[in-house]
Design an enzyme around this catalytic site. Structure first.
Site, PDB file in Angstrom:
ATOM      1  N   ASP A 336       0.955  -1.249  -0.013  1.00 13.33           N
ATOM      2  CA  ASP A 336      -0.151  -0.122   0.019  1.00 13.33           C
ATOM      3  C   ASP A 336       0.988   1.147   0.025  1.00 13.33           C
ATOM      4  O   ASP A 336       1.974   1.171   0.478  1.00 13.33           O
ATOM      5  CB  ASP A 336      -0.987  -0.025   1.284  1.00 13.33           C
ATOM      6  N   ASP A 533      -7.415  -1.432   3.896  1.00 14.89           N
ATOM      7  CA  ASP A 533      -6.969  -2.666   3.184  1.00 14.89           C
ATOM      8  C   ASP A 533      -6.915  -4.065   3.820  1.00 14.89           C
ATOM      9  O   ASP A 533      -6.391  -4.921   3.304  1.00 14.89           O
ATOM     10  CB  ASP A 533      -5.455  -2.282   2.571  1.00 14.89           C
TER      11      ASP A 533
HETATM   12  P1  ADP Z   1      -3.763   4.318  -0.618  1.00 14.82           P
HETATM   13  O1  ADP Z   1      -3.899   3.240  -1.440  1.00 14.82           O
HETATM   14  O2  ADP Z   1      -2.653   5.031  -1.074  1.00 14.82           O
HETATM   15  O3  ADP Z   1      -3.641   3.729   0.964  1.00 14.82           O
HETATM   16  P2  ADP Z   1      -6.562   4.852  -0.101  1.00 14.82           P
HETATM   17  O4  ADP Z   1      -7.213   3.746  -0.830  1.00 14.82           O
HETATM   18  O5  ADP Z   1      -6.634   4.990   1.207  1.00 14.82           O
HETATM   19  O6  ADP Z   1      -4.985   5.275  -0.454  1.00 14.82           O
HETATM   20  O7  ADP Z   1      -7.260   6.127  -0.592  1.00 14.82           O
HETATM   21  C1  ADP Z   1      -7.066   6.566  -2.083  1.00 14.82           C
HETATM   22  C2  ADP Z   1      -7.617   7.940  -2.325  1.00 14.82           C
HETATM   23  O8  ADP Z   1      -8.932   8.075  -1.837  1.00 14.82           O
HETATM   24  C3  ADP Z   1      -6.783   9.036  -1.448  1.00 14.82           C
HETATM   25  O9  ADP Z   1      -5.488   9.558  -2.043  1.00 14.82           O
HETATM   26  C4  ADP Z   1      -7.916  10.175  -1.293  1.00 14.82           C
HETATM   27  O10 ADP Z   1      -7.699  11.019  -2.524  1.00 14.82           O
HETATM   28  C5  ADP Z   1      -9.154   9.534  -1.418  1.00 14.82           C
HETATM   29  N1  ADP Z   1      -9.494   9.566   0.093  1.00 14.82           N
HETATM   30  C6  ADP Z   1      -9.736   8.057   0.799  1.00 14.82           C
HETATM   31  N2  ADP Z   1      -9.985   8.448   2.024  1.00 14.82           N
HETATM   32  C7  ADP Z   1     -10.301   9.837   2.201  1.00 14.82           C
HETATM   33  C8  ADP Z   1     -10.711  10.573   3.184  1.00 14.82           C
HETATM   34  N3  ADP Z   1     -11.021  10.133   4.518  1.00 14.82           N
HETATM   35  N4  ADP Z   1     -10.659  11.887   3.090  1.00 14.82           N
HETATM   36  C9  ADP Z   1     -10.292  12.339   1.735  1.00 14.82           C
HETATM   37  N5  ADP Z   1      -9.890  11.623   0.873  1.00 14.82           N
HETATM   38  C10 ADP Z   1      -9.815  10.249   0.825  1.00 14.82           C
HETATM   39 MG    MG Z   2      -4.306   2.783   2.939  1.00 17.32          MG
END
Ligand code: ADP
Ligand code: MG
Length: 636
Positions: A336, A533
């Site tokens: 991740d 995840d």
């Molecule tokens: P990663 O795979 O890098 O861990 P996530 O899957 O958690 O990222 O989130 C993907 C995208 O979704 C983030 O980059 C953001 O743009 C958006 N996002 C997720 N959760 C939030 C939140 N709580 N507030 C704002 N944006 C969010």
């Molecule tokens: Mg994440």
């Protein structure tokens, strides 16, 4: 030493003291002549002193219809030897066997103890203030929201938040990291850490059973019950092997003499039928002593146990020996991004407004995010920097991998990425800045965006390099973030591949795609932080959660839990797993090799019982010492 071990040691010493003069007499070294029946009776004293327990267990085994164990093997072999007039050998075998058993129980007990000492996080008491006086109570009795006092030098008994006081904490028992952490009012504090300098008043946030220390101990204690394949193999092996050996010994005792008697071949070597049978029965007894499988049976679980213990001492909690085994075979690793490769504490670098003032934009975003524990959310709240009035917020919905929708002051607010805006049917204003862009929409119209950026963890690059060195062929970054950010991070950190703009479900399909390339010797690990995840963590062959200290979701979903944020621990985990498996293999090959050699020698009449028992005890001691090496993993 435990009481039982002390008793065993006393028995061994008494038996040895009695045995030595008798042995010297029976071998004619000391010229005292005793009639055979007297000698026999005298030898019985040390024999029963030291062998009583073995005889009793063998007898109980027969009565419970679980005949074939090592007690049974030892009993038949020694009684056989004594009946055949080899008193000295019979008693010596029992004596040495007990020496081996004692050593083994001491070594196992010692490593068990040193592991629990390493994981010395079990709190014994909690201090509460009653009428200005401190009182020690059982941490089990403390209710959520109580105030407890932790003095310098004491272990924190329950998770909580600091109400009063400043101090620095030693969290090494939790994380393996010895650098102290400074804490002050309002900061979260975890049970199991040790208060070093100041008096702290802590408001507890959960009950004892739910506290970090209890959870970790549970996990470590249960780890040993999840057996690896090698352990299962050994258990099965012993179940099949011992009866086979007993029947083989029986055949060895009976078939050759019958053959000699029928054909007359070899009869010339013996003075009569009695000598013939005596010789072969003694060979069969020797064969039984040699075949006792203790070394392998003991050393394999001990190796795994030591490996798991050594790893937890480094802040790497592995939930079972089976995962240790899988981890050693990992060749593909998926990661991740946020919180795993990058720090996950985003800094707000800019806000671009469209329709409302910048301050209001940030305020709306922070308020909408008030309940989320996503790193982005934490950062927005930190940037807003003011206390949040919960009553202004309603209807919060977190859309995993996209963002948040909520009602703030009655206005519908959406905060998230381009995907979220598109599902709301809104056009997004492109931003020229590189970074994670969080868009904000109010009442169905686009309001502006916040640019936040994250940095790599200091050791991420080194970790990827280290993984390559230990033979991880593929490192793939999976992220929900935008393509441009993903590309930049992937290049900086040096992964072999990356996929961007994934929803949590897409991450699962990505991992499933990667798993098509896996096999028993080519496993896939997924490393994440447990925030959205969890499905991937459980789908991968091994799910590794990092920075899991205090994150329940991660501790539950993952198979391997890295207590601190350091990606280098992934490399270390793989190395520990490999070392442990290597030692297990060494022990199997070594112990079985020596056994087979001795068995062959015995079958051809080239080994006597002395050699047999010395080989057995010797192999066991070496195997146990080798197994204990699994615990020493600090400098891997
Ligand atoms: P990663 O795979 O890098 O861990 P996530 O899957 O958690 O990222 O989130 C993907 C995208 O979704 C983030 O980059 C953001 O743009 C958006 N996002 C997720 N959760 C939030 C939140 N709580 N507030 C704002 N944006 C969010
Ligand atoms: Mg994440």
């Amino acid at each position: 030493m435990t009481k039982k071990q002390k008793k065993a040691l006393t028995q061994i010493i008494i038996a040895a003291v009695l045995f030595v003069p008798l042995f010297l007499i029976s071998e004619g070294i000391v010229p005292v002549s005793l009639p055979k029946p007297v000698l026999f009776l005298l030898f019985l004293v040390p024999y029963l002193t030291v062998g009583r327990d073995v005889l009793r267990k063998a007898f109980l085994g027969i009565r419970n219809k679980q005949v074939f164990d090592e007690n049974f093997l030892m009993t038949i072999a020694t009684i056989g030897a004594i009946v055949l007039g080899e008193y000295g050998e019979g008693v010596a075998v029992m004596l040495l066997y007990q020496v081996g058993e004692l050593f083994q129980s001491y070594a196992v007990g010692k490593s068990r103890r040193s592991i629990t000492e390493l994981m010395d996080i079990r709190p014994d008491y909690a201090n509460i203030e009653v009428d200005g006086q401190l009182e020690q109570v059982d941490p089990d009795e403390i209710e959520v929201g109580s105030i407890i006092v932790v003095k310098p030098g004491e272990k924190v008994p329950l998770d909580g938040v600091v109400e009063e006081g400043n101090s620095s904490m030693n969290t090494s028992a939790l994380t393996g990291e010895s650098r102290p952490v400074d804490v002050g009012p309002g900061m979260q504090i975890l049970s199991g850490s040790i208060n070093m300098t100041g008096v702290l008043k802590i408001r507890t946030t959960c009950e004892f059973d739910e506290s970090t220390a209890s959870k970790i101990l549970d996990l470590v204690e249960n780890a040993a019950s999840r057996k690896s394949r090698s352990e299962n193999f050994i258990a099965k092996f012993a179940r099949v092997y011992t009866p086979i050996v007993v029947y083989a010994a029986l055949a060895l005792a009976v078939l050759p003499p019958i053959f000699c008697m029928l054909t007359g071949i070899g009869m010339a070597n013996y003075s009569g039928y009695l000598a013939l049978w005596g010789d072969w029965i003694l060979r069969a007894c020797t064969f039984l002593v040699i075949s006792c499988p203790c070394a392998v049976v003991i050393s394999i679980p001990l190796s795994f146990f030591a490996g798991l213990g050594g790893a937890s001492n480094q802040g790497i909690l592995i939930k079972g020996s089976n995962y240790l085994e899988t981890l050693a075979n990992v060749r593909i690793m998926a990661f991740d991004k946020t919180g795993t490769i990058t720090k996950g504490n985003f800094a707000v670098t800019d806000t671009h407004r469209n329709t409302i003032p910048k301050e209001e934009l940030l305020e709306l975003a922070a308020l909408a995010e008030c309940h989320s524990s996503h790193p982005i959310s934490l950062s927005l709240k930190a940037a807003y920097g003011k206390a949040i009035d919960q009553s202004r917020i309603e209807d919060v919905q977190e859309i995993s991998g996209q963002g948040i929708t909520a009602k703030v002051d009655g206005k519908a607010v959406a905060v998230g990425n381009t995907k979220l805006m598109r599902t709301l049917g809104l056009n997004v204003e492109p931003c020229h800045k590189v970074g994670t862009i969080i868009h904000v929409a109010v009442d169905g119209s686009y309001a502006g965006h916040v640019v936040i950026s994250d940095e790599l963890k200091e050791t991420s690059r080194a970790a990827m390099e280290g993984l390559r060195k230990v033979g991880i062929e593929k490192t793939v970054m999976l992220t929900g973030d935008a393509e441009s950010v993903a590309r930049k991070v992937a290049e900086e950190v040096g992964v072999t591949d990356y996929h961007a703009e994934l929803l949590p479900a897409d991450k699962v399909s990505c991992v499933e795609e990667l798993m098509k390339e896996t096999s028993d010797k080519r496993r896939l690990a997924f490393v994440g932080d447990g925030i959205n995840d969890a499905p991937v963590l459980s789908r991968a062959d091994v799910g590794i959660a990092m920075g899991a200290l205090g994150s329940d979701a991660a501790i539950e979903a993952a198979d391997v839990v890295l207590m601190d944020d350091d990606p280098l621990k992934i490399v270390k985990g793989v190395k520990i797993a490999r070392k442990c498996i290597r030692i297990v293999k060494e022990n199997i090959v070594f112990a079985l090799g020596i056994k087979i050699l001795c068995l062959l020698l015995a079958a051809f009449g080239l080994a006597n019982m002395w050699l047999a028992i010395i080989a057995d005890v010797g192999v066991m001691i070496l195997a146990v010492l080798n197994a204990i090496r699994c615990m020493h993993v600090k400098n891997l």
